[in-house]
Design a protein around this motif. Structure first.
Motif, PDB file in Angstrom:
ATOM      1  N   THR A 111     -10.548  -5.093   2.417  1.00 46.83           N
ATOM      2  CA  THR A 111      -9.791  -6.066   1.612  1.00 46.83           C
ATOM      3  C   THR A 111      -8.901  -5.397   0.573  1.00 46.83           C
ATOM      4  N   TRP A 112      -9.008  -4.097   0.395  1.00 41.83           N
ATOM      5  CA  TRP A 112      -8.196  -3.419  -0.619  1.00 41.83           C
ATOM      6  C   TRP A 112      -6.738  -3.293  -0.186  1.00 41.83           C
ATOM      7  N   ILE A 113      -6.502  -3.250   1.114  1.00 47.16           N
ATOM      8  CA  ILE A 113      -5.182  -2.887   1.637  1.00 47.16           C
ATOM      9  C   ILE A 113      -4.072  -3.796   1.130  1.00 47.16           C
ATOM     10  N   PRO A 114      -4.196  -5.149   1.218  1.00 50.61           N
ATOM     11  CA  PRO A 114      -3.071  -5.974   0.754  1.00 50.61           C
ATOM     12  C   PRO A 114      -2.797  -5.854  -0.733  1.00 50.61           C
ATOM     13  N   LEU A 115      -3.827  -5.585  -1.544  1.00 51.14           N
ATOM     14  CA  LEU A 115      -3.593  -5.447  -2.982  1.00 51.14           C
ATOM     15  C   LEU A 115      -2.931  -4.118  -3.315  1.00 51.14           C
ATOM     16  N   ILE A 116      -3.319  -3.069  -2.609  1.00 52.11           N
ATOM     17  CA  ILE A 116      -2.629  -1.787  -2.767  1.00 52.11           C
ATOM     18  C   ILE A 116      -1.155  -1.938  -2.378  1.00 52.11           C
ATOM     19  N   TRP A 117      -0.928  -2.674  -1.295  1.00 54.09           N
ATOM     20  CA  TRP A 117       0.436  -2.916  -0.831  1.00 54.09           C
ATOM     21  C   TRP A 117       1.218  -3.754  -1.844  1.00 54.09           C
ATOM     22  N   GLY A 118       0.536  -4.706  -2.495  1.00 58.34           N
ATOM     23  CA  GLY A 118       1.187  -5.541  -3.492  1.00 58.34           C
ATOM     24  C   GLY A 118       1.765  -4.729  -4.637  1.00 58.34           C
ATOM     25  N   VAL A 119       1.086  -3.658  -5.007  1.00 61.55           N
ATOM     26  CA  VAL A 119       1.605  -2.768  -6.054  1.00 61.55           C
ATOM     27  C   VAL A 119       2.930  -2.159  -5.608  1.00 61.55           C
ATOM     28  N   VAL A 120       3.011  -1.745  -4.346  1.00 65.24           N
ATOM     29  CA  VAL A 120       4.250  -1.173  -3.804  1.00 65.24           C
ATOM     30  C   VAL A 120       5.377  -2.204  -3.870  1.00 65.24           C
ATOM     31  N   CYS A 121       5.062  -3.459  -3.507  1.00 68.42           N
ATOM     32  CA  CYS A 121       6.080  -4.517  -3.535  1.00 68.42           C
ATOM     33  C   CYS A 121       6.568  -4.761  -4.959  1.00 68.42           C
ATOM     34  N   GLY A 122       5.648  -4.747  -5.924  1.00 63.49           N
ATOM     35  CA  GLY A 122       6.036  -4.937  -7.316  1.00 63.49           C
ATOM     36  C   GLY A 122       6.901  -3.803  -7.838  1.00 63.49           C
ATOM     37  N   ALA A 123       6.550  -2.578  -7.471  1.00 60.18           N
ATOM     38  CA  ALA A 123       7.370  -1.433  -7.879  1.00 60.18           C
ATOM     39  C   ALA A 123       8.775  -1.552  -7.300  1.00 60.18           C
ATOM     40  N   ALA A 124       8.858  -2.027  -6.049  1.00 63.20           N
ATOM     41  CA  ALA A 124      10.168  -2.197  -5.414  1.00 63.20           C
ATOM     42  C   ALA A 124      10.973  -3.293  -6.108  1.00 63.20           C
ATOM     43  N   SER A 125      10.329  -4.410  -6.443  1.00 60.89           N
ATOM     44  CA  SER A 125      11.061  -5.528  -7.049  1.00 60.89           C
ATOM     45  C   SER A 125      11.534  -5.208  -8.462  1.00 60.89           C
ATOM     46  N   SER A 126      10.924  -4.213  -9.114  1.00 62.50           N
ATOM     47  CA  SER A 126      11.368  -3.836 -10.460  1.00 62.50           C
ATOM     48  C   SER A 126      12.780  -3.256 -10.445  1.00 62.50           C
ATOM     49  N   GLY A 127      13.162  -2.682  -9.300  1.00 58.15           N
ATOM     50  CA  GLY A 127      14.476  -2.062  -9.182  1.00 58.15           C
ATOM     51  C   GLY A 127      14.593  -0.730  -9.883  1.00 58.15           C
ATOM     52  N   ASN A 128      13.485  -0.260 -10.470  1.00 59.38           N
ATOM     53  CA  ASN A 128      13.541   0.970 -11.273  1.00 59.38           C
ATOM     54  C   ASN A 128      12.719   2.112 -10.690  1.00 59.38           C
ATOM     55  N   TYR A 129      12.106   1.889  -9.537  1.00 59.02           N
ATOM     56  CA  TYR A 129      11.238   2.933  -8.990  1.00 59.02           C
ATOM     57  C   TYR A 129      12.081   4.051  -8.388  1.00 59.02           C
ATOM     58  N   THR A 130      11.755   5.276  -8.756  1.00 55.63           N
ATOM     59  CA  THR A 130      12.367   6.457  -8.158  1.00 55.63           C
ATOM     60  C   THR A 130      11.255   7.390  -7.702  1.00 55.63           C
ATOM     61  N   TRP A 131      11.564   8.214  -6.707  1.00 51.83           N
ATOM     62  CA  TRP A 131      10.536   9.062  -6.110  1.00 51.83           C
ATOM     63  C   TRP A 131      10.364  10.359  -6.902  1.00 51.83           C
ATOM     64  N   THR A 132       9.733  10.236  -8.055  1.00 46.24           N
ATOM     65  CA  THR A 132       9.358  11.404  -8.843  1.00 46.24           C
ATOM     66  C   THR A 132       7.845  11.559  -8.785  1.00 46.24           C
ATOM     67  N   LEU A 133       7.361  12.750  -9.095  1.00 46.02           N
ATOM     68  CA  LEU A 133       5.930  12.993  -9.069  1.00 46.02           C
ATOM     69  C   LEU A 133       5.203  12.070 -10.058  1.00 46.02           C
ATOM     70  N   GLU A 134       5.790  11.891 -11.228  1.00 47.75           N
ATOM     71  CA  GLU A 134       5.156  11.029 -12.227  1.00 47.75           C
ATOM     72  C   GLU A 134       5.020   9.596 -11.726  1.00 47.75           C
ATOM     73  N   ASN A 135       6.074   9.077 -11.101  1.00 46.82           N
ATOM     74  CA  ASN A 135       6.025   7.703 -10.601  1.00 46.82           C
ATOM     75  C   ASN A 135       5.040   7.553  -9.453  1.00 46.82           C
ATOM     76  N   VAL A 136       4.967   8.554  -8.602  1.00 49.69           N
ATOM     77  CA  VAL A 136       3.983   8.526  -7.505  1.00 49.69           C
ATOM     78  C   VAL A 136       2.565   8.486  -8.070  1.00 49.69           C
ATOM     79  N   LEU A 137       2.294   9.291  -9.098  1.00 47.42           N
ATOM     80  CA  LEU A 137       0.962   9.317  -9.705  1.00 47.42           C
ATOM     81  C   LEU A 137       0.653   7.996 -10.407  1.00 47.42           C
ATOM     82  N   LYS A 138       1.645   7.427 -11.083  1.00 48.68           N
ATOM     83  CA  LYS A 138       1.456   6.109 -11.708  1.00 48.68           C
ATOM     84  C   LYS A 138       1.107   5.064 -10.655  1.00 48.68           C
ATOM     85  N   SER A 139       1.870   5.072  -9.564  1.00 46.74           N
ATOM     86  CA  SER A 139       1.628   4.107  -8.487  1.00 46.74           C
ATOM     87  C   SER A 139       0.229   4.271  -7.909  1.00 46.74           C
ATOM     88  N   ALA A 140      -0.170   5.524  -7.684  1.00 45.88           N
ATOM     89  CA  ALA A 140      -1.489   5.789  -7.111  1.00 45.88           C
ATOM     90  C   ALA A 140      -2.600   5.284  -8.032  1.00 45.88           C
TER      91      ALA A 140
END
Length: 344
Positions: A62-91
């Motif tokens: 049951t964790w999978i859709p909620l983990i995915w929801g975080v990805v969707c929220g990061a995308a909708s912010s329009g501010n996500y960039t692929w930096t190490l810091e952002n990847v660690l925050k997302s994780a």
């Protein structure tokens, strides 16, 4: 007996030989243990490792859709960039939404559902006696406190003047509690309980991901709550495996209230209709390409609904979810990217 399981009088000897095959028995046992560990239907009792039992309570599947929801929220912010810091925050936010707070939700739900599980799923850890109720309580308390600690850490890391992620975590854990626990026990009502579940799976992790990388606004809140009406349909799918226990204990799930066939129809209409309406909204903000992709992702869901779910929702619920839900969650990501692109 359904048409999908015809009786063949000549098949019994072969079935007996196959069931006696040691390799088949070992494979079936391994599959049952895997389902048990992931918290899926069709598991078996007998696990003795306390850590595996604790993991089973948290239902990793049951964790999978909620983990995915975080990805969707990061995308909708329009501010996500692929930096190490952002990847660690997302994780870290995924750890919060999945193993910690969803683990808390599933554990507390098992605790308050122990009587129903004794009827529907007696192999679950509590009714099978694999873990004591005291150990279960200590588990969901620890998961909750760890979740709050991680949420506050994320707020500090993001430089929030208001601890948005922590406040969302407190709100989400409160909804999880009143969903499972008396006297409110929202799950007693099929509409309220399933909407609370759908919103928790779609809106809450989406809000957390968006707040972590941008400013959470009312347009995003309202749109994701609207999207959660499709999640309500997904939540109804989980009710079909518990019809007998729900009926005996007086829980008004939709299959109990409306019957199996009508509830299955309500379920698929909710799933398809509200995704379609979200696609319509994307057209209204001139994100036509993303709207078209979302519509294309709805089509295979309708196909699998006809192939599996509407024909036999009790027997095919897991098969349907495994086939159709990847397209639903991809549609969520498409929507998130569209909203970020539009600057909503």
């Amino acid at each position: 007996m359904s048409e999908s399981t015809p009786i063949n009088p000549n098949s019994q000897p072969n079935e007996a030989i196959e069931s006696a095959n040691p390799e088949v028995i070992i494979t079936e046992d391994r599959n049952a243990k895997t389902r048990q560990l992931l918290g899926m239907k069709g598991a078996s009792a007998g696990e003795t490792s306390i850590w595996k039992i604790r993991l089973q309570l948290m239902k990793p599947i049951t964790w999978i859709p909620l983990i995915w929801g975080v990805v969707c929220g990061a995308a909708s912010s329009g501010n996500y960039t692929w930096t190490l810091e952002n990847v660690l925050k997302s994780a870290l936010c995924m750890l919060l939404s999945g193993p910690l707070l969803t683990g808390y939700t599933q554990t507390i739900n098992d605790y308050y559902d122990r009587e129903i599980d004794a009827i529907n799923e007696p192999y679950r850890p509590i009714p099978s006696g694999a873990i004591s109720e005291k150990q279960v309580v200590s588990q969901f308390v620890v998961l909750l406190l760890l979740g709050y600690g991680v949420a506050y850490t994320l707020d500090l890391w993001a430089g929030h003047s208001v601890p948005n992620v922590l406040l969302l975590s407190v709100f989400g854990s409160f909804i999880a509690y009143i969903y499972s626990a008396p006297p409110l026990k929202l799950k007693q009502n099929g509409w309220l309980g399933n909407y609370a579940l759908g919103a928790s799976y779609i809106a809450l992790p989406w809000w957390a991901g968006h707040a972590l990388f941008g400013e959470l606004n009312w347009k995003i809140v309202i749109l994701t709550l609207f999207y959660s009406l499709a999640g309500l349909g997904i939540a109804i799918v989980n009710d079909f495996k518990s019809v007998e226990g729900d009926r005996q204990l007086g829980l008004q799930s939709l299959p109990v209230m409306f019957g199996i066939k009508t509830a299955a129809l309500i379920c698929v209409v909710m799933i398809d209709l509200f995704q379609g309406l979200v696609a319509g909204y994307l057209v209204s903000i001139h994100e036509n390409l993303y709207a078209a992709i979302l519509v294309l992702l709805i089509i295979p869901q309708i196909t699998f609904q006809d192939m599996y779910f509407l024909r036999d929702p009790i027997a095919n619920d897991v098969k349907y979810q495994a086939s159709a839900q990847p397209f639903l969650v991809l549609g969520m990501l498409v929507t998130g990217i569209a909203l970020g692109h539009a600057g909503v």
